[in-house]
Design an enzyme around this catalytic site. Structure first.
Site, mmCIF file in Angstrom:
data_model
loop_
_atom_site.group_PDB
_atom_site.id
_atom_site.type_symbol
_atom_site.label_atom_id
_atom_site.label_comp_id
_atom_site.label_asym_id
_atom_site.label_seq_id
_atom_site.Cartn_x
_atom_site.Cartn_y
_atom_site.Cartn_z
ATOM 1 C CG HIS A 70 -11.485 -6.619 20.058
ATOM 2 N ND1 HIS A 70 -11.133 -5.831 18.982
ATOM 3 C CD2 HIS A 70 -12.584 -6.036 20.603
ATOM 4 C CE1 HIS A 70 -11.988 -4.823 18.877
ATOM 5 N NE2 HIS A 70 -12.872 -4.920 19.845
ATOM 6 C CG HIS A 120 -16.817 -9.442 19.534
ATOM 7 N ND1 HIS A 120 -15.598 -9.209 20.117
ATOM 8 C CD2 HIS A 120 -17.323 -8.222 19.214
ATOM 9 C CE1 HIS A 120 -15.373 -7.905 20.160
ATOM 10 N NE2 HIS A 120 -16.414 -7.278 19.613
ATOM 11 C CD GLU A 122 -14.279 -8.990 25.029
ATOM 12 O OE1 GLU A 122 -14.720 -9.350 26.143
ATOM 13 O OE2 GLU A 122 -14.543 -7.869 24.535
ATOM 14 C CB SER A 214 -18.005 -0.761 17.585
ATOM 15 O OG SER A 214 -17.933 -0.464 18.964
ATOM 16 C CB SER A 215 -19.595 -5.453 20.761
ATOM 17 O OG SER A 215 -20.498 -5.918 21.748
#
Length: 277
Positions: A70, A120, A122, A214-215
Site C-alpha cells: 500500500h 487507509h 494507501e 481489506s478494502s
C-alpha cells in the site's frame, strides 16, 4: 450443491509482486503489513523469516525494510533512506501512480481531491505527496464543505467502485471550471468486481474471502450483497457456518486481491465437506 468460483478473483499483480519481493528478502522485516491478509503474513514469517514491524524507529542502518504494497508516507520513506536503511520498495505500481500524480499536480498549483478512506494506509501515503490543499472525501456530499480553488485534480483509491468515483467527479465538474480527472482504480479491481457481480446474480449464497481490513474485499462483499443478500465475508475456512448452506443449491465464491490460493482451496474443501458435495 454446485460450487463455482468467480471468473476473476484472488491475488492481483501488485500482491504477487510484493510477495515475490518479500520471499527474495529473507531475514528482513516489512514496514507495516505487506498485504491485508494475516495468514499470508504468518506464512512469510514462518517460511522466510520475514518479520513485521510497524515501528519506523525499529529499523537500523544496514537493515532491510520491505515497504508494504500500500506504500507509506513520503516523509517516512525519506527518513528510512536518511538512516541508511536498505529500502526494498514493494509498493504496488498502481499505488505509486496516484502518488506521482498528487506530487505533480500539486506542484502545478492544483488542489487535490482524493476519493477514498483517509484512515487507509494507501491514502495516507498518497496524500503525503501533495504539498498542501489536499483533501480526502468518501462521498460526493463531503465536497460541499471544501473550500477549493479554481483548479482541481482528483484521484481515487485503487480499490474503490468506479460508479462511486464517477459521482465524485460529476460533483466536481458541476462546480469547477478546470478539473483534471485521473482514473487510478486498478484493472484487477475492475475485473474482480465485474466477476463477482455476474456470479452473485446466479448464486443463492456467496462466500467472499479476504482480510477483514481489506478494502477491496469489502467492496467485493458489498457488490455481492446487492445481488445475493446471503453473502458472507470470511477470512478462512474457520469462519464458515453450516447453516449458511442449508437449502441452497448454488454457492458462488470470490476472493480479495490479498487472498492466496491455498486459503481459497481450503475454503472450497470445507464447503464441500459441510454440504456433502
Amino acid at each position: 450443491m454446485k460450487i463455482e468460483l468467480a471468473e476473476s478473483y484472488g491475488f492481483c499483480f501488485g500482491v504477487k509482486r510484493a510477495i515475490k519481493i518479500a520471499e527474495e528478502n529473507r531475514n528482513s522485516s516489512t514496514y507495516g503489513p505487506l498485504i491485508h491478509n494475516a495468514n499470508e503474513i504468518d506464512r512469510l514469517k514462518n517460511d522466510f523469516n520475514v518479520a513485521l514491524s510497524e515501528n519506523l524507529d525499529s529499523f537500523r542502518a544496514g537493515e532491510t525494510a520491505v515497504i508494504r504494497t500500500h506504500g507509506i508516507p513520503k516523509q517516512e520513506l525519506s527518513l528510512l533512506h536518511e538512516r541508511h536503511v536498505n529500502v526494498v520498495d514493494a509498493t504496488c505500481p498502481y499505488v505509486t501512480k496516484p502518488q506521482q500524480i498528487c506530487e505533480e499536480m500539486s506542484a502545478q498549483g492544483y488542489d487535490i481531491v482524493i476519493f477514498g478512506d483517509e484512515t487507509h494506509p494507501e491514502i495516507k501515503g498518497v496524500k503525503s505527496y501533495a504539498n498542501d490543499h489536499v483533501y480526502v472525501v468518501n462521498s460526493p456530499d463531503e465536497i460541499n464543505a471544501l473550500r477549493l480553488r479554481d483548479k482541481v485534480a482528483t484521484v481515487a483509491q485503487t480499490t474503490r467502485k468506479i460508479e462511486e468515483y464517477q459521482q465524485i467527479v460529476g460533483k466536481l465538474m458541476a462546480t469547477h471550471k478546470e478539473v483534471r480527472v485521473f482514473n487510478t482504480i486498478c484493472n484487477a479491481t475492475f475485473d474482480n468486481q465485474d466477476a463477482v457481480r455476474t456470479l452473485a446474480q446466479k448464486a443463492d449464497v456467496m462466500i467472499v474471502i479476504g482480510g477483514k481490513n481489506s478494502s477491496n474485499t469489502k467492496q467485493l462483499h458489498s457488490i455481492s450483497q446487492e445481488f445475493c443478500p446471503e453473502s458472507y465475508h470470511i477470512e478462512s475456512q474457520d469462519d464458515l457456518k453450516a447453516e449458511w448452506f442449508e437449502n441452497k443449491n448454488f454457492c458462488g465464491i470470490s476472493a480479495g486481491a490479498s487472498t492466496p490460493d491455498w486459503i481459497i482451496d481450503d475454503v472450497v474443501a470445507k464447503i464441500k465437506t459441510l454440504t456433502n458435495s
